[in-house]
Design an enzyme around this catalytic site. Structure first.
Site, PDB file in Angstrom:
ATOM      1  N   SER A   1      45.933  44.703  44.365  1.00  0.00           N
ATOM      2  CA  SER A   1      46.733  45.808  43.821  1.00  0.00           C
ATOM      3  C   SER A   1      46.082  47.148  44.122  1.00  0.00           C
ATOM      4  CB  SER A   1      46.899  45.656  42.313  1.00  0.00           C
ATOM      5  OG  SER A   1      47.407  44.385  41.997  1.00  0.00           O
TER       6      SER A   1
HETATM    7  N1  SAH Z   1      44.871  40.426  40.540  1.00  0.00           N
HETATM    8  C1  SAH Z   1      44.876  40.300  41.979  1.00  0.00           C
HETATM    9  C2  SAH Z   1      46.242  40.652  42.554  1.00  0.00           C
HETATM   10  C3  SAH Z   1      46.769  39.486  43.250  1.00  0.00           C
HETATM   11  S1  SAH Z   1      48.430  39.477  43.766  1.00  0.00           S
HETATM   12  C4  SAH Z   1      43.736  41.080  42.621  1.00  0.00           C
HETATM   13  O1  SAH Z   1      43.049  41.821  41.901  1.00  0.00           O
HETATM   14  O2  SAH Z   1      43.523  40.931  43.825  1.00  0.00           O
HETATM   15  C5  SAH Z   1      49.103  38.281  42.654  1.00  0.00           C
HETATM   16  C6  SAH Z   1      48.518  36.891  42.702  1.00  0.00           C
HETATM   17  O3  SAH Z   1      49.222  36.124  41.729  1.00  0.00           O
HETATM   18  C7  SAH Z   1      48.690  36.176  44.034  1.00  0.00           C
HETATM   19  O4  SAH Z   1      47.441  35.763  44.519  1.00  0.00           O
HETATM   20  C8  SAH Z   1      49.575  34.983  43.676  1.00  0.00           C
HETATM   21  O5  SAH Z   1      49.269  33.816  44.404  1.00  0.00           O
HETATM   22  C9  SAH Z   1      49.276  34.804  42.195  1.00  0.00           C
HETATM   23  N2  SAH Z   1      50.286  34.061  41.430  1.00  0.00           N
HETATM   24  C10 SAH Z   1      51.639  34.176  41.481  1.00  0.00           C
HETATM   25  N3  SAH Z   1      52.221  33.296  40.641  1.00  0.00           N
HETATM   26  C11 SAH Z   1      51.195  32.605  40.039  1.00  0.00           C
HETATM   27  C12 SAH Z   1      51.152  31.544  39.096  1.00  0.00           C
HETATM   28  N4  SAH Z   1      52.243  30.972  38.585  1.00  0.00           N
HETATM   29  N5  SAH Z   1      49.933  31.077  38.709  1.00  0.00           N
HETATM   30  C13 SAH Z   1      48.793  31.605  39.228  1.00  0.00           C
HETATM   31  N6  SAH Z   1      48.781  32.599  40.135  1.00  0.00           N
HETATM   32  C14 SAH Z   1      49.969  33.094  40.544  1.00  0.00           C
END
Ligand code: SAH
Length: 227
Positions: free
Chosen positions: A71
């Protein structure tokens, strides 16, 4: 040579570069000095591919593989502010659950401010890579797990706050159930390709969560199942 040392060698981590980001976040309205300090302390260039390291302290989201993104720092700082200041009557937040570890950056920022951070990721390669990275950085108060986050992590709950970093069309009930009475769930709500809004939901026993919209955002979708 480890990752930090290697990239330090190409000059991406100068305190000046990081402080420029902090100044930009302050100008954008982030005012919790502890959050700004946490952003200054976490080496964001270690959370992106080396080819992207030169852009790590720009205030933008970046690809982390598997179609996912780290993000934008402003959004990480804003969500962190919402989490750490969510305690009733200034009660400090002790334990947070994150859904969507991705690169591990949001978890790392939280770990500077909250004693215990739990984080779940549904994509195997990201879960393993971020787990290794967080260990290498010595952030021992973060527990990671490769699992569909829809059920939360009840063994360690309830949590003072739950933070979801993927856009939810509807908020999973299990996550609401794992927030302490009076705690908050913070995350984006909206359709994958439609309007999404960052919101806080104050969860109180026997009542529907009280939703407060914060601002428009753009996140990758919350999906079900592991892959
Ligand atoms: N917080 C992260 C942002 C990642 S983007 C950072 O600091 O880099 C969002 C992430 O959520 C992705 O990696 C995606 O695979 C994950 N995601 C989406 N749905 C999910 C679920 N049901 N359970 C676990 N992770 C999930």
């Amino acid at each position: 040579m480890n990752m930090e040392a290697r990239i330090r060698g190409i000059g991406m981590t100068s305190p000046r570069t990081r402080m420029r980001l902090v100044d930009r976040l302050r100008a954008a309205g982030i005012c919790d000095e502890n959050v700004l300090q946490a952003i200054a302390d976490v080496p964001r260039h270690c959370f992106v591919d080396e080819a992207m390291a030169s852009r790590a302290y720009d205030d933008c989201s970046l690809p982390i593989g598997e179609g996912q993104t780290i993000s934008q720092p402003y959004v990480v700082a804003l969500m962190t502010e919402l989490v750490v200041n969510s305690g009733f009557n200034g009660r400090p937040i002790q334990k947070v659950l994150e859904i969507g570890t991705g690169s591990g950056y949001q978890a790392a920022v939280l770990s500077k401010l909250v004693p215990k951070v739990y984080t779940l990721e549904r994509i195997r390669t990201l879960a393993h890579r971020s787990g290794d990275r967080l260990r290498q950085l010595g952030l021992r108060n973060i527990r990671t797990r490769y699992v569909d986050g829809i059920e939360g992590w009840s063994e360690h709950g309830p949590f003072d706050a739950v933070i979801v970093t993927a856009a939810m069309e509807t908020v999973p009930q299990a996550l609401i159930d794992q927030v302490v009475d009076g705690g908050v769930l913070v995350g984006p709500i909206g359709a994958p390709d439609g309007a999404q809004q960052l919101a806080t939901m104050r969860c109180q026993a026997g009542q529907a969560p009280r939703l407060q919209k914060v601002e428009d955002v753009r996140f990758v979708p919350f999906l079900s199942g592991k892959c």
